[in-house]
Design an enzyme around this catalytic site. Structure first.
Site, short mmCIF file in Angstrom:
data_model
loop_
_atom_site.label_atom_id
_atom_site.label_comp_id
_atom_site.label_asym_id
_atom_site.label_seq_id
_atom_site.Cartn_x
_atom_site.Cartn_y
_atom_site.Cartn_z
CG LEU A 9 -1.25 1.26 1.23
CD1 LEU A 9 -2.97 1.14 -0.15
CD2 LEU A 9 -2.90 1.70 2.25
CG HIS A 10 2.76 2.34 -3.47
ND1 HIS A 10 2.29 0.81 -3.49
CD2 HIS A 10 3.14 2.76 -4.56
CE1 HIS A 10 2.53 1.45 -4.89
NE2 HIS A 10 3.15 2.38 -5.25
CG PHE A 11 -1.54 7.07 -1.57
CD1 PHE A 11 -2.60 7.79 -2.08
CD2 PHE A 11 -2.26 6.31 -0.10
CE1 PHE A 11 -4.04 6.89 -1.48
CE2 PHE A 11 -2.61 5.80 0.62
CZ PHE A 11 -4.17 6.50 -0.15
#
Length: 447
Positions: free
Chosen positions: A241-243
């Site tokens: 999970l990453h932006f």
């Protein structure tokens, strides 16, 4: 629309390059306790480690406290964007964590040449036909990066003001969220926000993680600093999970396109459709509280995930506007429906390309770059009119079902008559038509 071109070299991290035979190369700074030699964020190296910590002031109300995206009412201990995020990013450049420097100069509006980026990026290690896939620790994930690549920890302050600690302990039990450099940057200050990094979450939107991303956009307080998200199947390359976020001091074409409001929630969140753009897009904005907007977008994204619909998200205007883009380019690729001419460009249209910042990989495409070519590529990303209406119905039903009962409308407004979408070179020229949706409609008003 004016087209400008910029040429930028590919940057590669000294710590995330693929190792031969599975051997890890030693880094220059090693912990006295030994570890794996990479000074990473895993159990082997994390004990006793310290990183900078920025604790943002958590704002709940919009109006009496501050509007979404406005500067903090109180002075922050450091200027979040200029001094901390971009300053730390520049520091990593000086320390040699990138192999090349970024060429200074005016940013490109639509097209940017970044030769070889697709060859030096880590290859995708998962299926592209499933939006939700389990996390696999054996594959690359962000716990394997060197601590030198982490700029700072990012969390909500326990007090009514922002705080900065230059060397805070890493609380492994509570899994900190961190901001790290993007080792294949396409623009100045390109970073990653990795929520609860040690929990090893797959690339999957949840309410708390999206709220954290929204707070980061607000804390930066600069409309030219945007956050983006790519789901699996919509050209995310790592299933952790990453932006993404970076600074680009020109408006994106997506941000300048006209819109038409199609729905309003009782909480004040407005939902609009993009007009005169090659991709069909939903825009969320407004709301009386930060969480109203965040939860509406999160519910939308969770709906898309649960129905295996790839999508991209752009958080713009310091958190005021959020663009959600269901897309089908990878599906069309798999079905052989994308022309060989577009496939040969090797451009994977993710959030930045869809927003209008085209990252080209061949000099031939750089030399021939035009608005028509960019339009042709992005039109292949968009859902068809019929499919977009189906997806929009699913989203509105999900938002209705997940809304609180106290958000029910007193007097639902009348629906406008349906009007078919018109096509111009594959673009959605008119706004998406209103659609009646089965299920609870108490909390959504369709315009």
């Amino acid at each position: 629309m004016m087209l400008r071109i910029k040429r930028v070299p590919t940057l590669v991290s000294n710590y995330q390059k693929e190792e031969k035979d599975g051997a890890a190369s030693a880094v220059s700074v090693q912990q006295s306790g030994g570890g794996c030699g990479r000074n990473c964020l895993r159990d082997c190296c994390i004990q006793g480690a310290r990183l900078p910590l920025y604790a943002f002031r958590k704002v709940n109300q919009i109006g009496n406290e501050k509007p979404l995206g406005a500067p903090n009412a109180r002075d922050t201990p450091v200027a979040f964007l200029d001094s901390l995020l971009l300053g730390e990013w520049e520091d990593r450049v000086q320390r040699g964590l990138f192999r090349y420097d970024v060429i200074p100069g005016k940013c490109g509006f639509i097209a940017q040449l970044n030769e070889g980026r697709h060859l030096k990026k880590r290859p995708t290690e998962f299926r592209v036909d499933k939006v939700l896939q389990p996390f696999e620790d054996s594959k690359f994930n962000f716990t394997k990066v060197g601590q030198e690549e982490v700029l700072f920890q990012f969390e909500a302050s326990e007090h009514d003001e922002a705080q900065f600690i230059a060397a805070a302990p890493i609380d492994a039990e509570n899994s900190p969220s961190v901001v790290a450099i993007n080792v294949s940057p396409i623009e100045y200050g390109h970073v990653l926000l990795i929520p609860r990094i040690l929990e090893r979450l797959p690339q999957k939107i949840d309410h708390e993680s999206f709220l954290l991303a929204l707070y980061m956009s607000m804390e930066a307080g600069n409309p030219y600093f945007r956050l983006g998200y790519n789901s699996l199947g919509a050209f995310a390359t790592i299933n952790h999970l990453h932006f993404q976020a970076y600074y680009l001091a020109v408006p994106f074409p997506l941000e300048k396109a006209p819109t038409e409001k199609i729905a309003t929630m009782k909480s004040g969140v407005n939902i609009s459709a993009l007009l005169n753009y090659p991709v069909r897009v939903l825009i969320f904005e407004g709301g009386s509280m930060v969480r109203d907007l965040s939860d509406a977008v999160s519910d939308c994204c969770i709906c898309l995930q649960d129905h295996n619909i790839p999508f991209n998200v752009l958080i713009a205007d310091s958190g005021r506007r959020i663009f959600v883009v269901p897309q089908c380019y990878a599906e069309k690729q798999a079905l052989g429906e994308v022309s060989s001419e577009l496939l040969d460009t090797q451009v994977n249209p993710a959030v930045w390309e869809i927003s209008g910042h085209m990252v080209l990989k061949r000099k031939k495409d750089y030399d021939e770059a035009s608005e028509a070519n960019a339009w042709r590529l992005l039109a292949e990303v968009s859902l068809s009119e019929a499919r977009f209406e189906e997806v929009k119905a699913l989203i509105f039903e999900a938002i209705s079902c997940n809304a609180n009962e106290d958000q029910a409308l007193d007097e639902p407004s009348k629906l406008a008559p349906n009007e078919p979408l018109k096509e111009v070179d594959g673009a959605a020229k008119n706004g998406s038509s209103s659609t009646m949706i089965a299920g609870n409609q108490e909390c959504v008003v369709l315009q």
